[in-house]
Write an enzyme that holds these catalytic residues in place. Structure first.
Site, PDB file in Angstrom:
ATOM      1  N   ASP A  34     -16.350   0.842  -7.469  1.00 23.71           N
ATOM      2  CA  ASP A  34     -16.654   2.213  -7.871  1.00 23.71           C
ATOM      3  C   ASP A  34     -17.007   2.254  -9.351  1.00 23.71           C
ATOM      4  O   ASP A  34     -17.111   1.219 -10.016  1.00 23.71           O
ATOM      5  CB  ASP A  34     -15.496   3.154  -7.533  1.00 23.71           C
ATOM      6  CG  ASP A  34     -14.174   2.689  -8.127  1.00 23.71           C
ATOM      7  OD1 ASP A  34     -14.175   2.262  -9.299  1.00 23.71           O
ATOM      8  OD2 ASP A  34     -13.148   2.745  -7.429  1.00 23.71           O
ATOM      9  N   LYS A  59     -17.231   7.371  -7.151  1.00 21.52           N
ATOM     10  CA  LYS A  59     -16.897   8.780  -6.968  1.00 21.52           C
ATOM     11  C   LYS A  59     -16.690   9.421  -8.326  1.00 21.52           C
ATOM     12  O   LYS A  59     -16.017   8.870  -9.196  1.00 21.52           O
ATOM     13  CB  LYS A  59     -15.627   8.946  -6.126  1.00 21.52           C
ATOM     14  CG  LYS A  59     -15.724   8.367  -4.728  1.00 21.52           C
ATOM     15  CD  LYS A  59     -14.552   8.786  -3.874  1.00 21.52           C
ATOM     16  CE  LYS A  59     -13.234   8.212  -4.345  1.00 21.52           C
ATOM     17  NZ  LYS A  59     -13.148   6.774  -4.145  1.00 21.52           N
ATOM     18  N   MET A 114      -7.168  11.267 -15.012  1.00 23.13           N
ATOM     19  CA  MET A 114      -8.187  12.196 -14.497  1.00 23.13           C
ATOM     20  C   MET A 114      -7.901  13.638 -14.929  1.00 23.13           C
ATOM     21  O   MET A 114      -8.037  14.573 -14.134  1.00 23.13           O
ATOM     22  CB  MET A 114      -8.265  12.095 -12.964  1.00 23.13           C
ATOM     23  CG  MET A 114      -8.641  10.702 -12.470  1.00 23.13           C
ATOM     24  SD  MET A 114      -8.395  10.471 -10.691  1.00 23.13           S
ATOM     25  CE  MET A 114      -6.611  10.378 -10.587  1.00 23.13           C
TER      26      MET A 114
END
Length: 477
Positions: A250, A272, A385
């Site tokens: 990713d 993503k 995040m």
């Protein structure tokens, strides 16, 4: 080839060491590792060598100077005194008696040399430069250490246990060679390396029962790639990266790490971003199982650690349900790597007795966390995040009693040459971010430990693999 590389069996054989200093100690230790009985001749011994004599019945010390008769009935001799003339005399007498002799730091007097050794008994790797540069030999050995896992000794022992049965199972040498090639580069070897010896034996039994016909099932490696710097990869991660047939990765895995994967491996990008999914997680789970069922060795490469906000648990749930074998290789998580490279200790006895890892957004997109618990004093909070939800994080912490002047730091693209640290307080961080927006991925660290960054006068140099240079990081960068 100037010298013939051989391995000499000296187990329970009499060997002579002349000398009582640190070099003699090192040489003697190597002889004892090989099982030799050692006659040690020297008027005096350094304390470490004296302790070895006291503790080891296989070492006999003669407290005097060298005598010609010391070479009688000796299989091998080593001269390690601080007198070059004495060493040269011992070498001449040994050669005349046809006794192999090694002289410390006098290569011209040696009939054999002692190489740098990687010991994974019964696997042993010896590195020599033919006396040209012992330092270079040690450097080469150090590099090879990372390529020869400690488990190779256990793997050799497994091969010895099954050698006769493999000979019975396969009559032709070509078939035996193909069988061992598959075993030593496949699931059996990896289970041995990871210490799962019972599983390795069970896998070996299945391979023998299959009669040398490989099963259709492959395997999945869930590997933590660390926070960005390729130097933070584990040896095991690198080994699996080099043998995978296909890599699934990713956006958190940088190009320098991808470039270390086996060159002919198939690449599948499943990156993503927030609200932008190249492939949904459920589809990734099924893809891993499908590729393994096609007989491929699948490398699932994840930034940080697979089990710390890496959704590795969801992936192994699917693999287990589908009956697909898998391995998990931990990696240095972003919290450890980014904090270290930013000069921020996550714990400190005076400021933080605990550290909490929190995800900055939940599955439904909210940031509905236990704010009362996160507002407790004497802890460090690390938000993964959390960049998009930073205003909510700041408001909720202050609302639940955290002081507005609590230190906070944002670490942008930590451990890479693009790293940038934003130190501030809860009260000032939003203004700073608005003035100079950081680029994801960005880690958020909240706690008094952030202030230690300046006090420690931290200096870190991060390799710039894109530009071939280095980037110094100073407090406030």
């Amino acid at each position: 080839m100037d010298l013939l590389p051989i391995f000499l069996d000296i187990n329970n054989e009499p060997c002579l060491v002349v000398g009582g200093g640190p070099i003699a100690l090192r040489k003697l230790q190597n002889l004892r590792r090989a099982g030799a009985r050692v006659r040690l001749v020297s008027p005096e011994l350094v304390p470490e060598l004296a302790a070895s004599v006291e503790e080891d019945a296989a070492i006999t010390w003669y407290q005097r100077r060298f005598d010609d008769e010391d070479l009688l009935d000796i299989r091998l001799a080593i001269a390690a005194t601080d007198d070059r003339a004495v060493n040269r005399r011992i070498a001449a007498l040994a050669k005349a008696a046809r006794v192999p002799v090694n002289v410390a730091d006098q290569p011209e007097d040696c009939s054999f040399i002692m190489p740098s050794v990687i010991d994974r008994s019964p696997v042993v790797v010896a590195v020599s430069t033919g006396t040209a540069s012992p330092v270079l030999a040690r450097m080469i050995r150090a590099r090879l250490e990372s390529l020869v896992p400690a488990g190779y000794g256990r793997l050799a022992e497994l091969c010895a246990r099954y050698r006769d049965r493999v000979k019975e199972r396969f009559e032709r040498q070509r078939d035996r060679r193909r069988f061992w090639d598959r075993v030593l580069q496949g699931g059996v070897a990896e289970r041995v390396f990871s210490g799962h010896l019972k599983e390795a034996d069970a896998h070996m039994e299945r391979e023998l029962a299959a009669g040398g016909n490989p099963t259709d099932m492959g395997e999945v490696y869930l590997v933590g790639a660390g926070p960005g710097d390729p130097d933070l990869l584990t040896f095991r991660a690198l080994r699996l990266m080099q043998q995978a047939d296909v890599v699934v990765y990713d956006r958190l895995v940088g190009k320098p790490i991808i470039d270390m994967v086996r060159r002919d491996a198939e690449h599948v990008y499943v990156g993503k971003q927030r609200n932008q999914h190249t492939m949904r997680q459920e589809e990734i789970n099924k893809l891993l199982a499908q590729l393994a069922k096609e007989g491929k060795r699948v490398l699932r490469l994840k930034g940080g650690d697979p089990f710390i906000f890496g959704r590795g648990g969801e992936e192994i749930d699917t693999l287990a349900a589908e009956g697909v074998p898998f391995q998990v290789v931990p990696g240095i998580t972003a919290a450890n790597g980014c904090a270290c490279y930013a000069g921020i200790p996550l714990t400190h006895r005076a400021y933080a007795q605990s550290v909490t890892f929190v995800t900055g957004h939940l599955k439904d997109g909210t940031i509905n966390l236990n704010w009362r618990q996160l507002a407790e004093p004497h802890q460090t909070i690390v938000f993964y995040m959390g960049l998009v939800g930073l205003p909510v994080i700041v408001d909720k912490l202050i609302e639940h009693g955290v002081a507005p002047d609590m230190p906070i730091a944002l670490v942008q693209q930590g451990t890479t040459h693009m790293q940038k640290v934003y130190p501030a307080t809860l009260k000032t961080i939003l203004a700073r971010v608005e003035e100079d927006p950081p680029e994801p991925p960005t880690l958020i660290i909240v706690g008094d430990v952030v202030n230690l960054r300046d006090k420690l006068d931290w200096f870190t140099t991060i390799p710039d693999r894109e530009q071939g240079a280095t980037t110094p990081l100073l407090p406030g960068d």
